[in-house]
Design an enzyme around this catalytic site. Structure first.
Site, mmCIF file in Angstrom:
data_model
loop_
_atom_site.group_PDB
_atom_site.id
_atom_site.type_symbol
_atom_site.label_atom_id
_atom_site.label_comp_id
_atom_site.label_asym_id
_atom_site.label_seq_id
_atom_site.Cartn_x
_atom_site.Cartn_y
_atom_site.Cartn_z
ATOM 1 N N ASP A 83 -39.900 -10.908 17.341
ATOM 2 C CA ASP A 83 -38.663 -11.207 16.635
ATOM 3 C C ASP A 83 -37.579 -10.356 17.310
ATOM 4 O O ASP A 83 -37.888 -9.387 18.011
ATOM 5 C CB ASP A 83 -38.812 -10.817 15.158
ATOM 6 C CG ASP A 83 -37.525 -10.937 14.397
ATOM 7 O OD1 ASP A 83 -36.887 -12.001 14.438
ATOM 8 O OD2 ASP A 83 -37.136 -9.943 13.744
ATOM 9 N N ASP A 98 -33.862 -9.664 15.763
ATOM 10 C CA ASP A 98 -32.990 -8.943 14.842
ATOM 11 C C ASP A 98 -33.795 -8.073 13.881
ATOM 12 O O ASP A 98 -34.624 -8.566 13.132
ATOM 13 C CB ASP A 98 -32.132 -9.936 14.056
ATOM 14 C CG ASP A 98 -31.242 -10.766 14.971
ATOM 15 O OD1 ASP A 98 -30.398 -10.160 15.651
ATOM 16 O OD2 ASP A 98 -31.405 -11.997 15.014
#
Length: 192
Positions: free
Chosen positions: A14, A16
């Site tokens: 991922d 953010d």
């Protein structure tokens, strides 16, 4: 250090809140747009959600452009790389383990962040690349398929409940990033 048979076929990251500290910037952007509409949002309505999901929550898919612009402006002012991220990416590169960036952000945001990571990902899956975003497994399944690996032999590194749900539904082993301690080294990644 995991044994060779325990090593992941790929590590799917991922972005953010996992590789870069942008969750606060996303929160600022969403609250700014919501406030302009006289609306308020709770953090659980925003964290890990796609721009399109938040735009619909605010009442119109047309708000995605305003959310993207507000977020991009904040990212453009600078972001912090999460502790341990650069070291882990370097370890994975040295071991020859493929990596993918699997983000709920638009590709335009990912392209702003990628130069900060000093790492060439084998693949970037952005929100535009799948019909359904997180919490659905589609982004992680697409990453594994494009890399030619079994999602059950991948480690997904996530920070939000939405992302964790997506990676788990795809069958990945999930390593949850600690926002304070940051990312662990390769020694913490096993698919056994």
């Amino acid at each position: 250090m995991p044994t060779r048979s325990d090593m992941p076929q790929a590590v799917l990251f991922d972005m953010d809140g996992t590789l870069v500290d942008t969750e606060g910037l996303w929160w600022q952007a969403t609250t700014e747009v919501a406030s302009s509409l006289g609306r308020t949002l709770a953090p659980e309505q925003v964290w890990g959600r796609t721009i399109e999901d938040v735009a619909l929550l605010l009442g119109s898919p047309d708000l995605a452009a305003a959310l993207t612009t507000a977020f991009a402006e904040r990212v453009g002012q600078g972001v912090t790389v999460m502790p341990g991220a650069l070291d882990l990416l370097a370890e994975l590169h040295a071991e020859g383990i493929p990596t993918a960036l699997v983000t709920a952000s638009p590709r335009s945001i990912a392209e702003q962040v990628l130069p900060l990571l000093n790492h060439r990902f084998d693949l970037v899956v952005a929100v535009e690349d799948t019909a359904r975003g997180k919490p659905h497994p589609d982004p992680y399944l697409r990453a594994a398929a494009c890399l030619g690996v079994d999602p059950r032999r991948c480690v997904a590194v996530e920070d939000s409940p939405t992302g964790i749900a997506a990676a788990t539904a795809a069958g990945c082993h999930v390593l949850v990033a600690d926002p304070v301690a940051g990312l662990p080294g390769l020694h913490a990644m096993s698919v056994s």
